[in-house]
Scaffold this active site. Sequence first.
Site, mmCIF file in Angstrom:
data_model
loop_
_atom_site.group_PDB
_atom_site.id
_atom_site.type_symbol
_atom_site.label_atom_id
_atom_site.label_comp_id
_atom_site.label_asym_id
_atom_site.label_seq_id
_atom_site.Cartn_x
_atom_site.Cartn_y
_atom_site.Cartn_z
ATOM 1 N N LEU A 113 0.816 -1.226 0.000
ATOM 2 C CA LEU A 113 0.000 0.000 0.000
ATOM 3 C C LEU A 113 0.844 1.268 0.000
ATOM 4 O O LEU A 113 1.798 1.371 0.769
ATOM 5 C CB LEU A 113 -0.828 0.051 1.289
ATOM 6 C CG LEU A 113 -2.214 -0.579 1.260
ATOM 7 C CD1 LEU A 113 -2.129 -2.070 1.276
ATOM 8 C CD2 LEU A 113 -2.996 -0.063 2.448
ATOM 9 N N GLY A 114 0.467 2.218 -0.816
ATOM 10 C CA GLY A 114 1.098 3.537 -0.784
ATOM 11 C C GLY A 114 2.565 3.501 -1.157
ATOM 12 O O GLY A 114 3.334 4.365 -0.766
ATOM 13 N N ALA A 115 2.968 2.488 -1.909
ATOM 14 C CA ALA A 115 4.389 2.268 -2.157
ATOM 15 C C ALA A 115 4.780 2.559 -3.604
ATOM 16 O O ALA A 115 5.891 2.263 -4.012
ATOM 17 C CB ALA A 115 4.766 0.836 -1.788
ATOM 18 N N LEU A 117 3.286 1.313 -6.318
ATOM 19 C CA LEU A 117 2.954 0.249 -7.271
ATOM 20 C C LEU A 117 1.468 0.262 -7.648
ATOM 21 O O LEU A 117 0.949 -0.712 -8.191
ATOM 22 C CB LEU A 117 3.351 -1.121 -6.706
ATOM 23 C CG LEU A 117 4.851 -1.308 -6.404
ATOM 24 C CD1 LEU A 117 5.130 -2.729 -5.946
ATOM 25 C CD2 LEU A 117 5.718 -0.976 -7.616
ATOM 26 N N ALA A 121 -5.164 2.221 -7.474
ATOM 27 C CA ALA A 121 -5.793 2.056 -8.785
ATOM 28 C C ALA A 121 -6.282 0.621 -8.969
ATOM 29 O O ALA A 121 -7.390 0.378 -9.461
ATOM 30 C CB ALA A 121 -4.808 2.424 -9.898
ATOM 31 N N ALA A 122 -5.479 -0.349 -8.532
ATOM 32 C CA ALA A 122 -5.861 -1.758 -8.696
ATOM 33 C C ALA A 122 -7.124 -2.067 -7.893
ATOM 34 O O ALA A 122 -8.035 -2.745 -8.379
ATOM 35 C CB ALA A 122 -4.708 -2.669 -8.270
ATOM 36 N N ASP A 164 -2.524 5.576 -13.785
ATOM 37 C CA ASP A 164 -2.554 4.350 -12.979
ATOM 38 C C ASP A 164 -3.790 3.505 -13.296
ATOM 39 O O ASP A 164 -3.707 2.280 -13.441
ATOM 40 C CB ASP A 164 -2.563 4.690 -11.487
ATOM 41 C CG ASP A 164 -1.247 5.268 -10.994
ATOM 42 O OD1 ASP A 164 -0.473 5.755 -11.826
ATOM 43 O OD2 ASP A 164 -1.007 5.223 -9.775
#
Length: 344
Positions: A113-115, A117, A121-122, A164
């Site tokens: 999370l919040g990283a 990646l 959005a996913a 994203d």
Amino acid sequence: MTVCEAPGKVYLFGEHAVVYGEPAVPAAIERRAAVTAEPRSDDHVRVEAEDLSLDGFTVEYSGGTSDRPDVDVPTPLVEAAMGYVDAAVEQARDAADAPDAGFDITVESDIPLGAGLGSSAAVVVAGIDAATRALGEPLDRRELADRAYRAEYEVQDGQASRADTFCSTMGGAVRVEGDDCEPIETPNLPFVVGFDGGAGDTGELVAGVGELREEYEFAADTVASIGDVVRTGEALLEDAVPEGESGGDAEPSPELLSELGELMDFNHGLLAALGVSARSLDAMVWAARDAGAHGAKLTGAGGGGCIVALDASDATETALSFTQGCEEAFRAELATEGVRVVEP
Ligand SMILES: Nc1ncnc2c1ncn2[C@@H]1O[C@H](COP(=O)(O)OP(=O)(O)OP(=O)(O)O)[C@@H](O)[C@H]1O
Ligand SMILES: C[C@@](O)(CCO)CC(=O)[O-]
Ligand SMILES: [Mg+2]
């Protein structure tokens, strides 16, 4: 019960600048968020999100911020954690013209999370897809991507790009410039990801770049320069995969990798100038470069989280795993398939 799963992404180039109309090229990776949506007989929404850093929690409420549940974690934390799922449910209700639809939602994700990646959005893409399908109103992919964008735009206070959400919906590599979103062909790029175990707040980081851009002309120029890097990079990619051909499994040439890597390095420097890097991200970027990666940069909003490097050998992954501040290093395969239905 409907289950959909959508991939996360790394940015080859262009995060942040894409918010101001410059082009960006993100690529979907094989790390996914799966969202289960089960319609309810009432208008409540019950969410189980076990991967949240709040150590997992379950809440039930009837929707809208005025009707918040009693939970024993601070409300702002719940708001922050629930924002994207909430927005996805609202988009699904609107799309299916079912304002009172209730759901039991479960989120399971292997995207940190919040990283950087693209976990948000996913979750939003898989959430809207699962919820609209559960209501018998599936959306085509363009509309799904558009609604997912609107959900992110709301949660990020009006500062979000389509990058994203479009990438997570379509899979593969994409090019986004303003409202213009297209899939693009890329060779099979050898992405390696380093994760510092931390996170950055996308909304705050985007706002910070926005303020710098208002304050200093050279910050606005920096954003424009990122656009130039992206345009240079996409020209390289276009030449690598002739029009009409599918990149897919094509192996990139060593020249292409070193040219793309150089542009990634440049892109990282410009992002750092805009204040969105972090000591841990810089340390991982340098560890990757020292290990012989073609190039390395932070990915996504920054502030903490992940870097992406290009290296077909194991050297970068190994070096990152011994780098202080790097919690996890892994190879990220291009996800050629975007959002998909796991259970109809
Ligand atoms: N597994 C999950 N379950 C529930 N919510 C999630 C999950 N994963 C992500 N989210 C939502 O997404 C938010 C993180 O989104 P944010 O945009 O800050 O980071 P990101 O999307 O991971 O990184 P970036 O936008 O930089 O690529 C979380 O706070 C939460 O609201
Ligand atoms: C920082 C940003 O460019 C990417 C976050 O993954 C924000 C956005 O495009 O919405
Ligand atoms: Mg996000």
